[in-house]
Design an enzyme around this catalytic site. Structure first.
Site, PDB file in Angstrom:
ATOM      1  N   HIS A 146       0.828  -1.208   0.000  1.00 19.20           N
ATOM      2  CA  HIS A 146       0.000   0.000   0.000  1.00 19.20           C
ATOM      3  C   HIS A 146       0.865   1.263   0.000  1.00 19.20           C
ATOM      4  O   HIS A 146       0.693   2.160  -0.840  1.00 19.20           O
ATOM      5  CB  HIS A 146      -0.907  -0.023   1.230  1.00 19.20           C
ATOM      6  CG  HIS A 146      -1.838   1.149   1.337  1.00 19.20           C
ATOM      7  ND1 HIS A 146      -3.200   1.021   1.270  1.00 19.20           N
ATOM      8  CD2 HIS A 146      -1.602   2.472   1.529  1.00 19.20           C
ATOM      9  CE1 HIS A 146      -3.758   2.205   1.403  1.00 19.20           C
ATOM     10  NE2 HIS A 146      -2.802   3.116   1.565  1.00 19.20           N
ATOM     11  N   GLU A 147       1.798   1.335   0.929  1.00 20.39           N
ATOM     12  CA  GLU A 147       2.588   2.560   1.075  1.00 20.39           C
ATOM     13  C   GLU A 147       3.601   2.739  -0.049  1.00 20.39           C
ATOM     14  O   GLU A 147       3.917   3.873  -0.422  1.00 20.39           O
ATOM     15  CB  GLU A 147       3.283   2.574   2.440  1.00 20.39           C
ATOM     16  CG  GLU A 147       2.358   2.370   3.633  1.00 20.39           C
ATOM     17  CD  GLU A 147       1.186   3.346   3.691  1.00 20.39           C
ATOM     18  OE1 GLU A 147       1.281   4.432   3.078  1.00 20.39           O
ATOM     19  OE2 GLU A 147       0.186   3.023   4.353  1.00 20.39           O
ATOM     20  N   HIS A 150       2.075   4.644  -2.799  1.00 23.13           N
ATOM     21  CA  HIS A 150       2.174   6.091  -2.587  1.00 23.13           C
ATOM     22  C   HIS A 150       3.557   6.600  -2.960  1.00 23.13           C
ATOM     23  O   HIS A 150       3.693   7.657  -3.599  1.00 23.13           O
ATOM     24  CB  HIS A 150       1.887   6.427  -1.124  1.00 23.13           C
ATOM     25  CG  HIS A 150       0.486   6.131  -0.688  1.00 23.13           C
ATOM     26  ND1 HIS A 150      -0.602   6.296  -1.502  1.00 23.13           N
ATOM     27  CD2 HIS A 150       0.001   5.670   0.502  1.00 23.13           C
ATOM     28  CE1 HIS A 150      -1.707   5.968  -0.856  1.00 23.13           C
ATOM     29  NE2 HIS A 150      -1.365   5.570   0.362  1.00 23.13           N
TER      30      HIS A 150
END
Length: 268
Positions: A146-147, A150
């Site tokens: 997920h990160e 980003h």
């Protein structure tokens, strides 16, 4: 989940080193507005701008035991970096985009608020894994994937975290690629065989909404929903760099890893 970037310089150079040169270690005046209140080690003052001091009372009450959790977290991170197809794919995509990742510099295990399991800090260009909530390898893999999405968006797409539409877009992409699946919606009672597509989109919107609100406490739920709806038609179909929506209990992450070579990603 993401933090807000307070660097005012242009993102013209895509290299990881340049990102770090632009970063400032000064926290925003109202840190809670931008999500930093959920990451106390990001706003302490002991031996560095992001170090949190502990009193003797903390250690006597058992809080000092978080060092054990931190070591366990770091071991899980290392194992994911070495063995997880998704994490290796994301790292390869970052390298191929000119934003190489050093796990000693760009990934940190820290204690966080109990409602979060990870975050991305664009000021430090660093992924945070919350060792007090992400306590097993599977959760750590999800947090890293997920990160790192980003981080990838920040590297490749001139992402401005102060822009609500940009924030909504990267949260949509992270939820789409790293979290939502038909099986997870089915198990929560929100899916049927007749609305698979709609259910997945609803899951993505819901997950993105919670992440946006956590990162931007200064906005209303209506503002966050409007931003998600504005960018959803553009951001939901964007599957780079994983290339597919991952179904639970499938071989999709292994297929995505294998397909990364065809896109020229520098995958180990």
């Amino acid at each position: 989940m993401t933090f807000i970037d307070y660097s005012n310089e242009e993102k013209s150079n895509k290299s990881s080193a340049t990102k770090e040169e632009k970063a400032t270690t000064t926290l925003p005046e109202d840190a809670s507005q931008w999500g930093y209140d959920m990451y106390p080690e990001r706003k302490g003052t002991s031996s560095g701008p992001y170090k949190k001091s502990r009193s003797i009372t903390d250690y006597l009450s058992g809080k000092g035991r978080d060092n054990i959790d931190k070591i366990r977290c770091e071991r899980n991170v290392y194992k994911c970096v070495k063995e997880s197809p998704l994490v290796k794919l994301m790292m390869g995509a970052l390298r191929s985009s000119g934003c190489g990742l050093d796990i000693r510099r760009h990934i940190a295990c820290e204690e966080c608020a109990p409602q979060v399991s990870g975050g991305y800090d664009p000021i430090m260009n660093q992924v945070i894994v919350c060792h007090n909530t992400a306590k097993n390898e599977g959760i750590v893999q999800g947090v890293l994937t997920h990160e790192l999405i980003h981080m990838f968006d920040y590297c490749r797409n001139d992402l401005d975290f102060k822009n609500l539409d940009h924030l909504a877009c990267t949260e949509i992409r992270a939820a789409n690629l790293a979290h939502c699946s038909f099986m997870s919606a089915w198990m929560s009672g929100n899916a049927s065989v007749f609305n698979i597509k709609e259910t997945h989109q609803d899951c993505v919107k819901s997950k993105a909404l919670s992440s946006v609100l956590a990162a931007r406490s200064g906005i209303s739920k209506t503002e966050a929903i409007n931003a998600i709806e504005r960018v959803f038609p553009k951001c939901y179909p964007d599957l780079e760099p994983i290339g597919r929506r991952l179904r639970r209990n499938s071989y999709d992450m292994y297929k995505a890893y294998e397909e990364g070579y065809y896109y020229g990603y520098d995958i180990p």
